[in-house]
Design a protein around this motif. Structure first.
Motif, PDB file in Angstrom:
ATOM      1  N   VAL A 136      82.785  27.876  54.775  1.00 28.61           N
ATOM      2  CA  VAL A 136      84.197  27.699  54.205  1.00 28.61           C
ATOM      3  C   VAL A 136      84.729  26.293  54.872  1.00 28.61           C
ATOM      4  O   VAL A 136      85.267  25.543  54.008  1.00 28.61           O
ATOM      5  N   THR A 137      84.851  26.493  56.088  1.00 30.73           N
ATOM      6  CA  THR A 137      85.290  25.227  57.076  1.00 30.73           C
ATOM      7  C   THR A 137      84.619  23.895  56.565  1.00 30.73           C
ATOM      8  O   THR A 137      85.351  22.992  56.208  1.00 30.73           O
ATOM      9  N   GLY A 138      83.600  23.962  56.214  1.00 29.51           N
ATOM     10  CA  GLY A 138      82.675  22.852  55.920  1.00 29.51           C
ATOM     11  C   GLY A 138      83.140  22.227  54.533  1.00 29.51           C
ATOM     12  O   GLY A 138      83.264  21.035  54.154  1.00 29.51           O
ATOM     13  N   PHE A 139      83.229  23.309  53.502  1.00 36.21           N
ATOM     14  CA  PHE A 139      83.704  23.077  52.254  1.00 36.21           C
ATOM     15  C   PHE A 139      84.974  22.533  52.270  1.00 36.21           C
ATOM     16  O   PHE A 139      85.194  21.337  51.573  1.00 36.21           O
ATOM     17  N   VAL A 140      86.041  22.583  52.916  1.00 40.10           N
ATOM     18  CA  VAL A 140      87.269  22.321  53.185  1.00 40.10           C
ATOM     19  C   VAL A 140      87.310  20.889  53.810  1.00 40.10           C
ATOM     20  O   VAL A 140      87.886  19.862  53.263  1.00 40.10           O
ATOM     21  N   GLN A 141      86.428  20.961  54.870  1.00 37.81           N
ATOM     22  CA  GLN A 141      86.431  19.395  55.446  1.00 37.81           C
ATOM     23  C   GLN A 141      85.959  18.309  54.455  1.00 37.81           C
ATOM     24  O   GLN A 141      86.191  17.208  54.262  1.00 37.81           O
ATOM     25  N   ARG A 142      84.834  18.539  53.521  1.00 34.12           N
ATOM     26  CA  ARG A 142      84.108  17.907  52.753  1.00 34.12           C
ATOM     27  C   ARG A 142      85.015  17.502  51.560  1.00 34.12           C
ATOM     28  O   ARG A 142      85.046  16.304  51.059  1.00 34.12           O
ATOM     29  N   ALA A 143      85.784  18.423  51.153  1.00 37.05           N
ATOM     30  CA  ALA A 143      86.867  18.210  50.006  1.00 37.05           C
ATOM     31  C   ALA A 143      87.865  17.181  50.225  1.00 37.05           C
ATOM     32  O   ALA A 143      88.269  16.517  49.609  1.00 37.05           O
ATOM     33  N   ALA A 144      88.397  17.504  51.791  1.00 40.27           N
ATOM     34  CA  ALA A 144      89.457  16.831  52.251  1.00 40.27           C
ATOM     35  C   ALA A 144      89.011  15.294  52.786  1.00 40.27           C
ATOM     36  O   ALA A 144      89.636  14.420  53.120  1.00 40.27           O
ATOM     37  N   GLY A 145      87.568  15.298  52.909  1.00 41.98           N
ATOM     38  CA  GLY A 145      86.996  14.191  53.750  1.00 41.98           C
ATOM     39  C   GLY A 145      87.572  13.847  54.875  1.00 41.98           C
ATOM     40  O   GLY A 145      87.812  12.886  55.485  1.00 41.98           O
ATOM     41  N   ASP A 146      87.692  15.068  55.726  1.00 40.25           N
ATOM     42  CA  ASP A 146      88.039  15.001  57.115  1.00 40.25           C
ATOM     43  C   ASP A 146      87.688  16.340  57.915  1.00 40.25           C
ATOM     44  O   ASP A 146      87.725  17.257  57.884  1.00 40.25           O
ATOM     45  N   ALA A 147      86.651  15.560  58.912  1.00 42.16           N
ATOM     46  CA  ALA A 147      85.852  16.682  59.650  1.00 42.16           C
ATOM     47  C   ALA A 147      86.578  17.404  60.610  1.00 42.16           C
ATOM     48  O   ALA A 147      86.157  18.085  61.724  1.00 42.16           O
ATOM     49  N   SER A 148      87.766  16.873  61.107  1.00 50.14           N
ATOM     50  CA  SER A 148      88.670  17.437  62.120  1.00 50.14           C
ATOM     51  C   SER A 148      89.436  18.768  61.420  1.00 50.14           C
ATOM     52  O   SER A 148      90.122  19.261  62.489  1.00 50.14           O
ATOM     53  N   ILE A 149      89.237  19.188  60.402  1.00 48.19           N
ATOM     54  CA  ILE A 149      89.949  20.364  60.133  1.00 48.19           C
ATOM     55  C   ILE A 149      89.301  21.466  60.496  1.00 48.19           C
ATOM     56  O   ILE A 149      88.007  21.614  60.498  1.00 48.19           O
ATOM     57  N   ALA A 150      90.222  22.367  61.053  1.00 51.54           N
ATOM     58  CA  ALA A 150      89.701  23.801  61.814  1.00 51.54           C
ATOM     59  C   ALA A 150      90.338  24.861  61.443  1.00 51.54           C
ATOM     60  O   ALA A 150      91.486  24.796  61.343  1.00 51.54           O
ATOM     61  N   ILE A 151      89.615  25.928  62.102  1.00 50.31           N
ATOM     62  CA  ILE A 151      90.474  27.124  61.938  1.00 50.31           C
ATOM     63  C   ILE A 151      91.477  27.402  63.453  1.00 50.31           C
ATOM     64  O   ILE A 151      90.874  26.831  64.320  1.00 50.31           O
ATOM     65  N   ASN A 152      92.613  28.057  63.324  1.00 48.83           N
ATOM     66  CA  ASN A 152      93.195  27.983  64.373  1.00 48.83           C
ATOM     67  C   ASN A 152      92.813  29.685  64.994  1.00 48.83           C
ATOM     68  O   ASN A 152      93.216  30.447  64.424  1.00 48.83           O
ATOM     69  N   PRO A 153      92.095  29.415  66.052  1.00 49.53           N
ATOM     70  CA  PRO A 153      91.568  30.695  66.596  1.00 49.53           C
ATOM     71  C   PRO A 153      92.403  31.628  66.949  1.00 49.53           C
ATOM     72  O   PRO A 153      92.366  32.915  67.044  1.00 49.53           O
ATOM     73  N   ALA A 154      93.598  31.305  67.512  1.00 47.44           N
ATOM     74  CA  ALA A 154      94.762  32.396  67.789  1.00 47.44           C
ATOM     75  C   ALA A 154      95.239  33.068  66.732  1.00 47.44           C
ATOM     76  O   ALA A 154      95.426  34.341  66.805  1.00 47.44           O
ATOM     77  N   VAL A 155      95.472  32.420  65.500  1.00 50.40           N
ATOM     78  CA  VAL A 155      95.959  32.918  64.422  1.00 50.40           C
ATOM     79  C   VAL A 155      94.886  34.232  63.831  1.00 50.40           C
ATOM     80  O   VAL A 155      95.041  35.323  63.375  1.00 50.40           O
ATOM     81  N   ALA A 156      93.581  33.664  63.877  1.00 49.95           N
ATOM     82  CA  ALA A 156      92.441  34.371  63.470  1.00 49.95           C
ATOM     83  C   ALA A 156      92.246  35.644  64.252  1.00 49.95           C
ATOM     84  O   ALA A 156      92.296  36.628  63.628  1.00 49.95           O
ATOM     85  N   ARG A 157      92.533  35.515  65.392  1.00 50.97           N
ATOM     86  CA  ARG A 157      92.460  36.732  66.276  1.00 50.97           C
ATOM     87  C   ARG A 157      93.490  37.600  66.297  1.00 50.97           C
ATOM     88  O   ARG A 157      93.615  38.798  66.038  1.00 50.97           O
ATOM     89  N   SER A 158      94.786  37.055  65.967  1.00 50.64           N
ATOM     90  CA  SER A 158      96.062  37.818  65.580  1.00 50.64           C
ATOM     91  C   SER A 158      95.912  38.741  64.354  1.00 50.64           C
ATOM     92  O   SER A 158      96.279  39.821  64.381  1.00 50.64           O
TER      93      SER A 158
END
Lengths: 306, 306, 306, 306
Positions: A136-158
């Motif tokens: 999923v992250t890879g697809f969004v990075q590729r679509a945006a052309g931006d490899a810096s896009i990432a999941i916020n782990p604190a939000v995911a954990r919460s």
């Protein structure tokens, strides 16, 4: 049409609004967000991006991620996806569990929570939770052309700790035989996608393929007919029980998230990301929706215009 | 694009279909219609009409009339109409009475029965039942440019005798204070509009204003922004609980009727009328829907295309 | 047990209550009733009646009449009545129309409005509206041994004018084929029975047959097994969505009316009528319910006691 | 009245029935039970037990256990229990999750699954899962005077593995803040109580306290007013959406389980256990219900009789 001026004007008009809705508070990470923020970014096919306000502040895209996972799952499963999830608006303020029971565990569409959990379950087939998240992250990075896009782990954990209602939905669908992977594995993927953190500028770029029949530069992310289908689902189901109103007032396919973001697509013309954390009664960004109304009025953009 | 060939091809393909759905039987006048019929007519802005099959056989337009009465009521009441009826898809197979109760007598949208009864109630303000019927018929005649269009009195009478469920809806809304005129007066108007009898050719002409921003030749029937709103309502709510599927598969705003007709609009490009009496599970014309899918595929028409 | 003292005590205790609920206001005749009134009458098998408070003031028995019409209809139709109405508690705060739709026009039980309308429809078979009303009034007169009992015509007329929600129910059931007589004829009977005007003393006498296995002196009004069935329906369905609470707190079969009355039956021991116009949240008399709780506690009466 | 003869006669009559309903199959342990079995045991205050058929074959009491855990929870929490669970019949074929959502996670009564899960959550307060299970088993042993009564561990384990729908209910109530202990801990207790294995004879003995105002010999298990309340809940809610029919046809408070058992109580007169594995449409034992009808007819037992 001077889009640069329009974008600035709208950002300015939104800055002075006093009724800004209520920030989601079900997890501390969302509740702590400053409600006074507003960002807007518009990408156009010539590559130019017009941005204003807090367009470079990252926010949690939440349910907007459902558009990206849907794109992935349609690519992998094609029409067979619709055996497990419907394509009709939920259209019901008494929302999802009621319908899920009446319809024996088949969610109404892939853009409400229950439906997106089924989509996550599809992406989990043959993948570990981590691999699915990476896809999923890879697809969004590729679509945006931006490899810096990432999941916020604190939000995911919460989300994982507090998401009892989504857990109830997942267990219910599991009881009805519509979930193939273990509930906790699927929820891990689902909560991770919701925790993707993007700026308006990044989100507008990530939406380019939906404005361009599936292709960004030379990269084909999905075929043209799939894009039309995704846009149809966004128009009819993208704003929960406010989808009809958004179609009526804005006339552009969009998908909102409880983090206050909206991704809206004008076919062939623009990919638009707007963000303001305060929500209206249906769980859609209050100023984000208002900004989209203004933008549609000023530009004349509408899928219902000739 | 050779539209003439496409139209003939589709009519031919439909002729050989064996699964034609079930004709509505709740009144004898509908039940007696020959299910083997199929008609298609497409009007284009240059004035040309492409037609095939039984395009000149009149049929009962039923719920398609809701588009015309909605146009009239919006002209007379503007946005205040939405105090009395919503703009969200009903999205519920347990249909209307349930939601009507949960939402205290305010129907979800003007294209389901309960909502159209409210619209009829609006048209009844300051008019007798006869005057309201005349206003509706007059509007359709003017839109189509055809003074011969008329209500089928046998159908209207039959509906009035058998329409107990609509009567229940009307009494319920009356109990909730959302109906201003006497129930029987409103139903007389409502059943009359449903009994309007048009051919595909006439219906395609009657829909011209929706394809042309509200204007037919020099006659302004409604302003452009209203047309966009009506098309948005058609796309999200025009096919009952099959609206999402029609948007997904066809991608064109449309309104179906239980007589087997569908009116579909491609903004700036075409007004399309298709008719085949057999209905599918959601009460929409089975072959009509299939024909629209074929047409969209062959022409590339879609509001979600660039 | 000094029932005379208990009755006086309860009436006194109720007089000093300040929270008296809200009087029904949907028709002027009910809205005008003085909320400070409270009456109680208890008939015992030896013929003695203990009464206190406003036990001789007539009030509109409303839904309590459903017990009498049910007795009549069961006598005429036997078990075949249950083809047209169920015997299960409605148990749903989103009340009747929802369930009526889900269950295709068959009401859940004969003690909710929709069910009592079916019962009235049964009584209308082979009778004019006037004859059916006479049959109901005659039955209540005979049960109470009091030929002076009558319908309040002003109340009946008011209900007929304003009862749009019951009219909606009736039309809906007619649409589903579960109503055999014309809607307005059935409603005329139904509204007339609701408008029966009795004092607590008269009502306690009218309920004697339910305490005495169907027989008053030498007059057999209904056989013993029917009485048990009627009492079972009163216990499970007699107080709308407060039926469970009444069974839990009072433990005696009862039927309430929106006029503020309650008829309660202790098999073999007592027929009790209590009345106070103010209603609680579920539409049952607030002080009437409280008085019944006190009475059950003081007397030990309960169908669940050895 | 020769109860011995009546019991034998009923067992014989049931043996020759051909329509025996369908055995529950959601776990293999239940699905494997021989549907031809039928047992009946009646305990009377003089200590005598009349039994016939397979009255000494142990079966899974399933939801009948809810009566015992309710007794325990009422003893520990008193009326405060009703802040977390209601006392109204669910009365809804679209069962529990719908209502749970509409009523914000508060189940309608303690005898449906969701309500019993709340009761289990109450018993889990200050206890480990093992201690809570021991408390429940201990209570049933004490009530029956039989220390050999035990949980069938294979059934408990099977339920824990497959009970996704109950898991969904629990997570939903947890999301609404109505569950205090971890979902899996509560489910462990709940599934264990359902797996209690008793014979008809043991179950009739375990129900003695409900027929005797809470007391067995000199042992007070619960005060008399609590027994009346529990019997009221059994009468109004003890047979799911068949509770009204059981009250109407049998007239005795009872509680059924999906294992095919029914516990029925005639206050002051009898504690009755009947068992036959095949279920009718509402999930209650088909022959068990029929046997109870016969028994009530032959003995005249009914809480609605004088």
């Amino acid at each position: 049409m001077d889009l640069s001026a329009i974008v600035s004007e709208i950002a300015e008009a939104m800055q002075s609004e006093t009724d800004r809705g209520a920030v989601a508070t079900y997890i501390p990470e969302l509740g702590a967000v400053d409600p006074d923020q507003f960002g807007l970014a518009i990408w156009q096919p010539d590559g130019e991006v017009f941005a204003a306000g807090d367009a470079d502040t990252p926010f949690s895209i939440q349910s907007i991620s459902k558009v990206f996972t849907l794109t992935l799952a349609m690519r992998e499963m094609g029409e067979s996806l619709w055996h497990r999830v419907g394509i009709e608006p939920s259209g019901n303020p008494f929302n999802s569990i009621v319908q899920l029971e009446a319809e024996h565990g088949k969610p109404r569409n892939p853009l409400i929570n229950a439906g997106a959990i089924i989509v996550a379950d599809c992406l989990a087939a043959g993948r570990s939770a981590g691999e699915a998240q990476a896809a999923v992250t890879g697809f969004v990075q590729r679509a945006a052309g931006d490899a810096s896009i990432a999941i916020n782990p604190a939000v995911a954990r919460s989300e994982l700790l507090t998401g009892q209602r989504n857990r109830a939905l997942a267990h219910f669908m599991s009881a009805e035989g519509n979930l193939r992977n273990p509930v906790e594995k699927v929820l891990e993927i689902y909560f991770a996608q919701c925790a993707l953190s993007l700026t308006c500028r990044q989100l507008a770029l990530a939406g380019r393929y939906l404005a361009m029949e599936g292709q960004v530069n030379d990269d084909v992310l999905t075929p043209p007919h799939r894009v039309r289908q995704i846009l149809a689902l966004m128009l009819t189901c993208g704003h929960y029980d406010g989808s009809g109103a958004f179609a009526y007032r804005v006339g552009i396919p969009g998908k909102s998230g409880v983090g206050g973001g909206i991704l809206a697509i004008v076919p062939g013309r623009a990919s638009i990301a707007v963000w303001s954390p305060g929500l209206g009664p249906n769980g859609n960004s209050l100023l984000g929706t208002r900004a989209m109304e203004l933008l549609a009025a000023r530009t004349g953009w509408s899928v219902f215009a000739p």
